[in-house]
Each structure stands twice: as structure tokens, then as C-alpha cells.
Design an enzyme around this catalytic site. Structure first.
Site, PDB file in Angstrom:
ATOM      1  N   HIS A   1       0.841  -1.193   0.000  1.00 38.07           N
ATOM      2  CA  HIS A   1       0.000   0.000   0.000  1.00 38.07           C
ATOM      3  C   HIS A   1       0.877   1.244   0.000  1.00 38.07           C
ATOM      4  O   HIS A   1       2.085   1.177   0.157  1.00 38.07           O
ATOM      5  CB  HIS A   1      -0.988   0.008   1.173  1.00 38.07           C
TER       6      HIS A   1
ATOM      7  N   CYS B   1       6.344   6.041   3.956  1.00 42.40           N
ATOM      8  CA  CYS B   1       5.139   5.255   3.661  1.00 42.40           C
ATOM      9  C   CYS B   1       4.340   5.856   2.501  1.00 42.40           C
ATOM     10  O   CYS B   1       3.419   5.227   1.997  1.00 42.40           O
ATOM     11  CB  CYS B   1       4.252   5.139   4.898  1.00 42.40           C
TER      12      CYS B   1
ATOM     13  N   HIS C   1       4.866   0.190  -0.728  1.00 45.61           N
ATOM     14  CA  HIS C   1       5.684  -0.625   0.165  1.00 45.61           C
ATOM     15  C   HIS C   1       4.779  -1.735   0.712  1.00 45.61           C
ATOM     16  O   HIS C   1       3.560  -1.629   0.636  1.00 45.61           O
ATOM     17  CB  HIS C   1       6.291   0.208   1.305  1.00 45.61           C
TER      18      HIS C   1
ATOM     19  N   HIS D   1       3.827  -5.150   3.568  1.00 46.66           N
ATOM     20  CA  HIS D   1       3.841  -5.679   4.935  1.00 46.66           C
ATOM     21  C   HIS D   1       3.403  -7.138   4.935  1.00 46.66           C
ATOM     22  O   HIS D   1       2.617  -7.562   4.086  1.00 46.66           O
ATOM     23  CB  HIS D   1       2.876  -4.898   5.836  1.00 46.66           C
TER      24      HIS D   1
ATOM     25  N   ASP E   1      -4.722 -10.699   0.181  1.00 48.47           N
ATOM     26  CA  ASP E   1      -3.388 -11.299   0.082  1.00 48.47           C
ATOM     27  C   ASP E   1      -2.737 -11.039  -1.272  1.00 48.47           C
ATOM     28  O   ASP E   1      -3.341 -11.263  -2.322  1.00 48.47           O
ATOM     29  CB  ASP E   1      -3.471 -12.800   0.346  1.00 48.47           C
ATOM     30  N   HIS E   2      -1.496 -10.573  -1.203  1.00 52.11           N
ATOM     31  CA  HIS E   2      -0.681 -10.280  -2.395  1.00 52.11           C
ATOM     32  C   HIS E   2      -1.359  -9.278  -3.331  1.00 52.11           C
ATOM     33  O   HIS E   2      -1.289  -9.399  -4.542  1.00 52.11           O
ATOM     34  CB  HIS E   2      -0.285 -11.564  -3.125  1.00 52.11           C
TER      35      HIS E   2
ATOM     36  N   GLU F   1       0.768  -4.750  11.715  1.00 55.23           N
ATOM     37  CA  GLU F   1       1.430  -4.315  10.495  1.00 55.23           C
ATOM     38  C   GLU F   1       2.939  -4.563  10.569  1.00 55.23           C
ATOM     39  O   GLU F   1       3.543  -5.015   9.612  1.00 55.23           O
ATOM     40  CB  GLU F   1       1.147  -2.831  10.268  1.00 55.23           C
TER      41      GLU F   1
END
Length: 135
Positions: free
Chosen positions: A14, A33, A39, A41, A79-80, A124
Site C-alpha cells: 500500500h 510510507c 511498500h 507488509h 493477500d498479495h 502491520e
């Protein structure tokens, strides 16, 4: 009242930025960020439900069922993914950890039977997590 927590994981990218601001102002507020290339997590999600055990099963919800609900309605969706551009439940919002956890709550609250959503905890990083208990 009994509380049951299920942990799941997902990975996502995100970017924290307000599209109404300049890149400079976004950087001043969100720091790295706000990187224009995003970037990522490795998120840990804890879903806590509450209820009274069923007399026939002794369960408030089958943990396997809870896992399947989370997988279908949350982790498979997040996810991903790039949370800024690929996830409908986060559309038109800054995908901060705070907004992500509220979106997860809104999705899961209506999917549970025989118990109630009590808390969503989303980790996170090793130093940052949020907990949400509904509004």
C-alpha cells in the site's frame, strides 16, 4: 461469555497518501510510507469472536469454519494485492492500518452465525498494530 481468537496472515502493499495533497506534503505527513512505488507488509490478523458454547458441540463457532470465513471474505481478497488499487472494500479510502481494520470488521460482522464479532487486531509491523471493537 467465551472469546475465541483465530490468527490468519496475508501480505499486501500500500501507499499512504492523500490524492488532494502534493507529493511533498504527503511525504511530510506519511514519510517513506508515501513512496510513489508503494511498500509492503506481512500482516497478522487476529479475529476474536464471542458467544456462549452450543450445548450440542461445546463450541461458539467451529474454528475451521471461522478460518474459512476469514479466508473467503478477507485474506483471499487482500493477500498479495495492492491495497490502493486492487481491493474494492478499500476503494476511495487511504489504506491505513486503521481503515483496513474497519473494512475487515465491516465485511466479517455480517458473515458470522451463532457468535458475534468482538475484536479485530491487525499487526502491520513488530511495533505497530491496531485493535478495533466496532463502532
Amino acid at each position: 461469555m467465551v472469546y475465541l481468537t483465530r490468527r490468519e496472515r496475508f501480505n499486501a502493499a500500500h501507499r499512504l497518501y492523500n490524492k488532494e495533497w502534493s507529493n511533498q506534503k504527503n511525504f511530510e505527513v506519511f514519510g517513506k510510507c508515501s513512496n510513489v512505488n508503494y511498500h509492503g507488509h506481512n500482516f497478522e490478523l487476529f479475529v476474536t469472536v464471542k458467544g456462549n458454547p452450543n450445548k450440542e458441540t461445546g463450541l461458539i463457532i467451529n474454528a475451521k469454519t471461522l478460518s474459512s470465513i476469514i479466508k473467503e471474505h478477507v485474506t483471499d481478497i487482500l493477500d498479495h494485492k495492492n491495497l490502493n488499487i486492487e481491493v474494492e472494500i478499500l476503494e476511495n479510502t487511504i489504506p491505513s492500518i486503521e481503515n483496513i481494520v474497519i473494512a475487515i470488521w465491516n465485511v466479517l460482522a455480517s458473515k458470522l452465525e451463532g457468535c458475534q464479532l468482538h475484536c479485530i487486531k491487525l499487526v502491520e509491523t513488530e511495533n505497530i498494530y491496531v485493535e478495533y471493537f466496532g463502532s
